[in-house]
Design a protein around this motif. Structure first.
Motif, PDB file in Angstrom:
ATOM      1  N   GLY A  27       0.813  -1.203   0.000  1.00  7.77           N
ATOM      2  CA  GLY A  27       0.000   0.000   0.000  1.00  7.77           C
ATOM      3  C   GLY A  27       0.846   1.253   0.000  1.00  7.77           C
ATOM      4  N   GLY A  28       0.228   2.373  -0.361  1.00 13.31           N
ATOM      5  CA  GLY A  28       0.949   3.632  -0.429  1.00 13.31           C
ATOM      6  C   GLY A  28       1.795   3.728  -1.690  1.00 13.31           C
ATOM      7  N   HIS A  29       2.530   4.826  -1.827  1.00  6.76           N
ATOM      8  CA  HIS A  29       3.395   5.036  -2.987  1.00  6.76           C
ATOM      9  C   HIS A  29       4.808   5.347  -2.495  1.00  6.76           C
ATOM     10  N   TYR A  30       5.762   4.557  -2.939  1.00  8.43           N
ATOM     11  CA  TYR A  30       7.154   4.720  -2.532  1.00  8.43           C
ATOM     12  C   TYR A  30       8.066   4.664  -3.751  1.00  8.43           C
ATOM     13  N   ILE A  31       9.142   5.448  -3.712  1.00 13.71           N
ATOM     14  CA  ILE A  31      10.175   5.384  -4.744  1.00 13.71           C
ATOM     15  C   ILE A  31      11.525   5.322  -4.044  1.00 13.71           C
ATOM     16  N   TYR A  32      12.431   4.536  -4.603  1.00 15.81           N
ATOM     17  CA  TYR A  32      13.759   4.423  -4.022  1.00 15.81           C
ATOM     18  C   TYR A  32      14.745   4.002  -5.117  1.00 15.81           C
ATOM     19  N   PHE A  33      16.020   4.216  -4.859  1.00 13.02           N
ATOM     20  CA  PHE A  33      17.053   3.721  -5.769  1.00 13.02           C
ATOM     21  C   PHE A  33      17.106   2.201  -5.669  1.00 13.02           C
ATOM     22  N   ARG A  34      17.459   1.553  -6.764  1.00  9.99           N
ATOM     23  CA  ARG A  34      17.435   0.086  -6.777  1.00  9.99           C
ATOM     24  C   ARG A  34      18.517  -0.539  -5.902  1.00  9.99           C
ATOM     25  N   ASN A  35      19.623   0.183  -5.703  1.00 13.29           N
ATOM     26  CA  ASN A  35      20.735  -0.380  -4.954  1.00 13.29           C
ATOM     27  C   ASN A  35      21.025   0.440  -3.702  1.00 13.29           C
ATOM     28  N   SER A  36      21.497  -0.231  -2.679  1.00 15.04           N
ATOM     29  CA  SER A  36      21.884   0.436  -1.441  1.00 15.04           C
ATOM     30  C   SER A  36      23.136   1.275  -1.676  1.00 15.04           C
ATOM     31  N   TYR A  37      23.127   2.496  -1.202  1.00 19.46           N
ATOM     32  CA  TYR A  37      24.264   3.378  -1.449  1.00 19.46           C
ATOM     33  C   TYR A  37      25.497   2.974  -0.651  1.00 19.46           C
ATOM     34  N   THR A  38      25.325   2.155   0.381  1.00 16.81           N
ATOM     35  CA  THR A  38      26.474   1.737   1.190  1.00 16.81           C
ATOM     36  C   THR A  38      27.238   0.578   0.567  1.00 16.81           C
ATOM     37  N   SER A  39      26.624  -0.135  -0.354  1.00 14.06           N
ATOM     38  CA  SER A  39      27.273  -1.320  -0.913  1.00 14.06           C
ATOM     39  C   SER A  39      27.455  -1.275  -2.422  1.00 14.06           C
ATOM     40  N   ASP A  40      26.829  -0.328  -3.093  1.00 13.38           N
ATOM     41  CA  ASP A  40      26.883  -0.324  -4.553  1.00 13.38           C
ATOM     42  C   ASP A  40      26.923   1.113  -5.067  1.00 13.38           C
ATOM     43  N   SER A  41      28.076   1.549  -5.561  1.00 16.05           N
ATOM     44  CA  SER A  41      28.211   2.894  -6.120  1.00 16.05           C
ATOM     45  C   SER A  41      28.372   2.802  -7.630  1.00 16.05           C
ATOM     46  N   ILE A  42      28.135   3.924  -8.301  1.00 17.44           N
ATOM     47  CA  ILE A  42      28.321   4.029  -9.750  1.00 17.44           C
ATOM     48  C   ILE A  42      29.686   4.656 -10.003  1.00 17.44           C
ATOM     49  N   GLU A  43      30.488   4.025 -10.846  1.00 21.18           N
ATOM     50  CA  GLU A  43      31.806   4.568 -11.161  1.00 21.18           C
ATOM     51  C   GLU A  43      31.874   4.919 -12.642  1.00 21.18           C
ATOM     52  N   MET A  44      32.430   6.077 -12.943  1.00 15.50           N
ATOM     53  CA  MET A  44      32.502   6.551 -14.320  1.00 15.50           C
ATOM     54  C   MET A  44      33.820   7.280 -14.545  1.00 15.50           C
ATOM     55  N   SER A  45      34.439   7.034 -15.706  1.00 13.34           N
ATOM     56  CA  SER A  45      35.666   7.736 -16.061  1.00 13.34           C
ATOM     57  C   SER A  45      35.523   8.360 -17.444  1.00 13.34           C
ATOM     58  N   PHE A  46      35.843   9.636 -17.546  1.00 14.72           N
ATOM     59  CA  PHE A  46      35.824  10.310 -18.846  1.00 14.72           C
ATOM     60  C   PHE A  46      36.888   9.749 -19.785  1.00 14.72           C
ATOM     61  N   PHE A  47      37.808   8.979 -19.248  1.00 13.26           N
ATOM     62  CA  PHE A  47      38.802   8.314 -20.088  1.00 13.26           C
ATOM     63  C   PHE A  47      38.141   7.459 -21.162  1.00 13.26           C
ATOM     64  N   PHE A  48      36.963   6.912 -20.863  1.00 15.80           N
ATOM     65  CA  PHE A  48      36.263   6.045 -21.799  1.00 15.80           C
ATOM     66  C   PHE A  48      35.440   6.827 -22.821  1.00 15.80           C
ATOM     67  N   TYR A  49      35.409   8.146 -22.690  1.00 14.84           N
ATOM     68  CA  TYR A  49      34.601   8.983 -23.579  1.00 14.84           C
ATOM     69  C   TYR A  49      35.465  10.110 -24.138  1.00 14.84           C
ATOM     70  N   PRO A  50      36.466   9.771 -24.937  1.00 16.33           N
ATOM     71  CA  PRO A  50      37.401  10.795 -25.430  1.00 16.33           C
ATOM     72  C   PRO A  50      36.690  11.884 -26.230  1.00 16.33           C
ATOM     73  N   GLY A  51      37.017  13.133 -25.921  1.00 15.96           N
ATOM     74  CA  GLY A  51      36.441  14.264 -26.638  1.00 15.96           C
ATOM     75  C   GLY A  51      35.094  14.718 -26.140  1.00 15.96           C
ATOM     76  N   GLN A  52      34.508  14.005 -25.173  1.00 16.05           N
ATOM     77  CA  GLN A  52      33.187  14.376 -24.659  1.00 16.05           C
ATOM     78  C   GLN A  52      33.327  15.191 -23.371  1.00 16.05           C
ATOM     79  N   ASP A  53      32.638  16.308 -23.330  1.00 12.96           N
ATOM     80  CA  ASP A  53      32.676  17.178 -22.152  1.00 12.96           C
ATOM     81  C   ASP A  53      31.519  16.922 -21.189  1.00 12.96           C
ATOM     82  N   LYS A  54      30.560  16.117 -21.630  1.00 11.39           N
ATOM     83  CA  LYS A  54      29.368  15.848 -20.813  1.00 11.39           C
ATOM     84  C   LYS A  54      28.952  14.404 -21.052  1.00 11.39           C
ATOM     85  N   VAL A  55      28.789  13.647 -19.975  1.00 14.25           N
ATOM     86  CA  VAL A  55      28.453  12.228 -20.093  1.00 14.25           C
ATOM     87  C   VAL A  55      27.251  11.916 -19.199  1.00 14.25           C
TER      88      VAL A  55
END
Length: 232
Positions: A27-55
Motif C-alpha cells: 500500500g501507499g506510494h514509494y520510490i527508491y534507488f534500486r541499490n543500497s548506497y552503502t554497498s553499490d556505487s556508480i563509477e565513471m571515467s571520462f577516459f572512456f569517452y574521449p572528446g566528450q565534455d558531458k556524459v
C-alpha cells in the motif's frame, strides 16, 4: 524468563533490520534507488569517452506499494556534506518522471568534464527527495553514490564474461588500444554478435601488427604481446 526475553529482543532486532533494509511495502506510494548506497556505487571515467565534455549517468529507480496510475515527477538534490564534487561538475535531472504503470524506471543526470579530473577522483551523492506524490523508500536506498574521474579504470562492462570470451585480462593500455582500433568505447548495450565482431577486429589488428616485421607485436603493460580470448 531471561531466555525468552533474549529471544524476543533478537526477533525484534531482526524484524527491525529487515524493515529498514528491505525495500518492500504494501500500500501507499514509494520510490527508491534500486541499490543500497552503502554497498553499490556508480563509477565513471571520462577516459572512456574521449572528446566528450558531458556524459550521462543513469539513476535506476524502483517503486513500492501501489503502482502509479499517472506519471509522477521525481525530485533530487545533492548531499553536499558527503559529496566532494562541485556544482560545476554535474547537472541534476530537472524534469525526471516515474512513469505510470511501471515498477522500475530510470532517469539521467550529467557529469561535466573539467581538467581537475585528469588526476583526481570525486564523489557525488544524490538524494532522492520526498514529494506529495510519494515517500522515499528505506534509508539505505534514498541515496546514490557516483564516483567519477578521467583516470583510466576498468569499465563495468569488462566483466568476467568479457574477459573469458572476448578480450582477455584488462589493462589500461589494452583498453586504450581497443578504442583506437574499433572506435567504440562502451560495450554496455552491445549484443553478443556485435561484441564478437569488435573483438575479432581487434584480434586481426594484433595479428597483422605481429606479422609485420616493421611493426612487430603490440606489447601490453607487462611487456608481453597483447592478446585476446575470442576464437575465430
Amino acid at each position: 524468563m531471561k531466555k525468552y526475553l533474549v529471544i524476543l529482543i533478537c526477533l525484534f532486532t531482526i524484524c527491525s533490520c529487515t524493515e529498514e533494509e528491505s525495500p518492500y511495502y504494501e500500500g501507499g506510494h514509494y520510490i527508491y534507488f534500486r541499490n543500497s548506497y552503502t554497498s553499490d556505487s556508480i563509477e565513471m571515467s571520462f577516459f572512456f569517452y574521449p572528446g566528450q565534455d558531458k556524459v550521462p549517468v543513469w539513476l535506476k529507480l524502483e517503486s513500492g506499494g501501489d503502482i502509479f496510475t499517472k506519471d509522477v515527477p521525481v525530485k533530487f538534490s545533492v548531499d553536499k556534506d558527503l559529496s566532494t564534487a562541485a556544482e560545476e561538475d554535474y547537472d541534476l535531472p530537472t524534469d525526471a518522471v516515474f512513469h505510470a504503470g511501471h515498477q522500475k524506471d530510470s532517469t539521467q543526470l550529467f557529469l561535466n568534464y573539467t581538467p581537475k579530473l585528469d588526476d583526481k577522483r570525486f564523489k557525488l551523492v544524490v538524494n532522492l527527495d520526498a514529494s506529495d506524490a510519494y515517500t522515499p523508500g528505506p534509508k539505505l536506498y534514498r541515496k546514490a553514490v557516483i564516483i567519477f574521474t578521467a583516470i583510466p579504470s576498468p569499465p563495468e562492462w569488462w566483466d568476467s564474461d568479457i574477459e573469458k570470451v572476448y578480450l582477455g585480462k584488462y589493462s589500461d593500455l589494452k583498453y586504450e588500444t581497443l578504442m583506437s582500433v574499433t572506435k567504440v568505447s562502451d560495450w554496455s548495450n552491445l549484443e553478443s554478435p556485435e561484441k564478437r565482431a569488435l573483438a575479432l577486429q581487434f584480434k586481426y589488428y594484433l595479428q597483422k601488427c605481429a606479422e609485420d616485421p616493421e611493426i612487430g607485436p603490440v606489447l601490453d603493460e607487462d611487456g608481453r604481446p597483447m592478446t585476446v580470448t575470442v576464437i575465430g
